[in-house]
Design an enzyme around this catalytic site. Structure first.
Site, short mmCIF file in Angstrom:
data_model
loop_
_atom_site.label_atom_id
_atom_site.label_comp_id
_atom_site.label_asym_id
_atom_site.label_seq_id
_atom_site.Cartn_x
_atom_site.Cartn_y
_atom_site.Cartn_z
N GLU A 146 -4.85 3.52 6.34
CA GLU A 146 -4.49 3.44 5.00
C GLU A 146 -5.48 4.40 4.32
OE1 GLU A 146 -5.63 -0.43 3.06
OE2 GLU A 146 -6.14 0.38 1.46
N SER A 173 -10.78 -0.89 3.63
CA SER A 173 -9.88 -1.26 4.95
C SER A 173 -9.26 0.16 5.43
CB SER A 173 -8.88 -2.29 4.67
OG SER A 173 -9.05 -3.19 4.04
N ARG A 188 0.81 -1.31 0.05
CA ARG A 188 -0.22 0.16 -0.08
C ARG A 188 0.92 0.99 0.07
NH1 ARG A 188 -2.20 -3.79 -0.71
NH2 ARG A 188 -4.11 -4.37 0.20
C1 LIG Z 1 -15.62 -1.22 -0.46
C2 LIG Z 1 -14.23 -1.19 -0.87
C3 LIG Z 1 -13.17 -2.18 -0.84
C4 LIG Z 1 -11.90 -1.68 -1.31
N1 LIG Z 1 -11.13 -2.97 -1.50
C5 LIG Z 1 -9.88 -2.64 -1.43
C6 LIG Z 1 -8.87 -3.60 -1.83
O1 LIG Z 1 -9.39 -4.65 -1.84
N2 LIG Z 1 -7.55 -3.55 -1.79
C7 LIG Z 1 -6.98 -2.28 -1.88
O2 LIG Z 1 -5.95 -2.25 -1.82
N3 LIG Z 1 -7.84 -1.18 -1.74
C8 LIG Z 1 -9.23 -1.31 -1.66
N4 LIG Z 1 -10.01 -0.21 -1.40
C9 LIG Z 1 -9.36 1.27 -1.35
C10 LIG Z 1 -9.72 1.92 -2.63
O3 LIG Z 1 -10.41 1.31 -3.53
C11 LIG Z 1 -8.17 1.95 -3.42
O4 LIG Z 1 -7.33 2.50 -2.68
C12 LIG Z 1 -8.38 2.57 -4.77
O5 LIG Z 1 -7.34 2.33 -5.79
C13 LIG Z 1 -8.37 4.16 -4.64
O6 LIG Z 1 -8.55 4.78 -5.89
P1 LIG Z 1 -9.39 6.02 -6.15
O7 LIG Z 1 -9.34 6.42 -7.54
O8 LIG Z 1 -10.71 6.08 -5.62
O9 LIG Z 1 -8.37 7.14 -5.47
P2 LIG Z 1 -8.79 8.32 -4.44
O10 LIG Z 1 -9.46 7.66 -3.17
O11 LIG Z 1 -9.59 9.41 -5.41
O12 LIG Z 1 -7.48 8.70 -4.08
C14 LIG Z 1 -6.55 7.97 -3.28
C15 LIG Z 1 -5.02 8.57 -3.47
O13 LIG Z 1 -4.58 8.56 -5.08
C16 LIG Z 1 -4.29 10.03 -5.22
N5 LIG Z 1 -4.54 9.95 -6.64
C17 LIG Z 1 -5.79 9.34 -7.19
N6 LIG Z 1 -5.71 9.60 -8.53
C18 LIG Z 1 -4.50 10.03 -8.95
C19 LIG Z 1 -3.81 10.41 -10.16
N7 LIG Z 1 -4.16 10.50 -11.34
N8 LIG Z 1 -2.31 11.25 -9.98
C20 LIG Z 1 -2.02 11.06 -8.77
N9 LIG Z 1 -2.44 10.86 -7.41
C21 LIG Z 1 -3.92 10.43 -7.42
C22 LIG Z 1 -5.17 10.88 -4.56
O14 LIG Z 1 -4.78 12.30 -4.53
C23 LIG Z 1 -5.07 10.17 -3.17
O15 LIG Z 1 -4.00 10.34 -2.66
C24 LIG Z 1 -11.56 -0.47 -1.23
C25 LIG Z 1 -12.45 0.38 -1.02
C26 LIG Z 1 -13.75 0.44 -0.88
C27 LIG Z 1 -14.46 1.43 -0.61
#
Ligand SMILES: Cc1cc2nc3c(=O)[nH]c(=O)nc-3n(C[C@H](O)[C@H](O)[C@H](O)COP(=O)(O)OP(=O)(O)OC[C@H]3O[C@@H](n4cnc5c(N)ncnc54)[C@H](O)[C@@H]3O)c2cc1C
Length: 339
Positions: free
Chosen positions: A334, A237, A164
């Protein structure tokens, strides 16, 4: 490109919490990203890059700067021997990419089915699940550096992926992910050793699962563990699994011999945050006001409806304090706080 003012962020997050962004814009190209960055510089505003909002907790006061949602979602592909290289815009929905890979018959990200968010967020967070981490299949990441106004390409080593974690959380903070290249395999390489996945296939009597079988298994396993995002808010998480020294692990295991633990190459030991919250803190299913630990997975902190960011943060802090007191283990969040 339209730059909007005082835009509510709560609906753009899976937590469904948070106040407004002072400025908000959605960029579908590098030119639009440059425009947004120039606007922020001109007004001396901090920038927060928003993906799918699935791993963040936005403060109740919102964000005082520019929230830039990267919505580039182009896809190109290149076949090479037994591999398919997919280059995908940062705004592409992660689970759509998994579906695309499965439809093209290539292996490598099927265990990461049904994770919310975008390709950009998945890269920054180095998402992982069921024995698979996205950093293992990323070869190149194209980024825009707002401080130099230059586009550069990072190779896998430069992304510094670990559990992570990635370069974006350290010296690469602020680099905007534009596109990510994934190396996926034509050769069937099912990764079904993870306990829940192995149990699913044993029960189904499937020995050599197809890509589709694996997606079906992962979706079934996940839907039993995570709340439905249409009815509950969550960011998945809330805490990382703690990685501790061999000595600290020994002390912990002498008190909790049944605790799951995974020795790592460097001698440290990964513990299960979910197990600690469940079996040491006894907080699985515990609710305080509008916030609680999900009954089917203690690590998932849930907004039951009208929770504020402060309530979630206080609830999480309480878990961290209890973990230190009762398990002698520090839990690191996280989920990213946006304030
Ligand atoms: C129900 C649920 C289940 C999940 N299961 C998992 C799992 O099994 N495993 C896991 O690892 N995670 C899991 N997650 C967490 C999450 O889905 C991941 O971390 C996801 O990849 C975050 O992506 P996002 O686009 O929503 O990022 P955001 O939440 O919008 O941002 C997360 C971070 O990434 C940065 N970011 C986003 N896009 C960019 C970009 N283009 N350039 C630079 N920085 C950027 C943001 O600034 C921030 O710091 C889960 C979440 C939920 C709600």
């Amino acid at each position: 490109m339209q730059i909007r003012e005082n835009v509510s962020l709560a609906p753009m997050t899976t937590m469904k919490i948070g106040g407004p962004a002072r400025y908000f814009c959605e960029a579908v190209s590098l030119a639009e990203i440059e425009e947004a960055v120039a606007f922020a510089a001109q007004h001396e505003l901090p920038i927060f890059i928003l993906g799918g909002g699935s791993n963040i907790l936005v403060s109740d006061d919102g964000y005082p700067g520019m929230v830039l949602h990267v919505a580039m979602n182009d896809v190109t592909s290149r076949e090479e021997d037994e591999e398919l290289f997919l280059t995908v815009g940062a705004g592409y929905r992660w689970d759509d990419l998994v579906a695309l890979a499965v439809s093209r018959g290539v292996w490598g990200i099927e265990n990461l089915s049904a994770i919310p968010g975008t390709v950009g967020g998945a890269t920054v967070q180095n998402i992982g699940a069921y024995g698979c981490e996205v950093g293992d299949v990323i070869t190149l990441v194209e980024v825009y550096d707002p401080t130099t106004s230059r586009v550069q390409t990072l190779n896998n080593a430069e992304c510094r992926f670990s559990y992570r974690d990635s370069v974006w959380k350290h010296e690469g903070k602020g680099l905007i992910v534009l596109r990510v290249t994934f190396r996926l395999r034509r050769k069937a390489t099912p990764n079904i050793a993870y306990k829940d996945v192995a149990a699913f296939f044993a029960q189904e009597g499937i020995i050599t699962p197809t890509l589709g079988d694996i997606c079906t298994a992962i979706i079934a396993i996940r839907s039993a563990k995570f709340p439905d995002l249409t009815t509950h808010g969550t960011a998945g998480s809330y805490f990382k699994n703690p990685v501790v020294s061999a000595r600290d692990a020994e002390e912990f295991l002498s008190r909790f011999p049944d605790a799951p633990h995974y020795p790592l190459h460097n001698g440290s030991v990964k513990l299960s945050a979910a197990w600690i919250i469940d079996h040491v803190l006894h907080m699985r299913g515990v609710r305080a006001g509008h916030v609680g630990c999900w009954d089917a997975q203690a690590l998932v902190v849930v907004n039951y409806g009208d929770a504020s960011a402060d309530e979630v943060r206080n609830f999480a802090r309480d878990i961290q304090e209890r973990s230190l007191l009762l398990a002698h283990i520090a839990l690191e969040t996280e989920v990213i706080n946006v304030a």
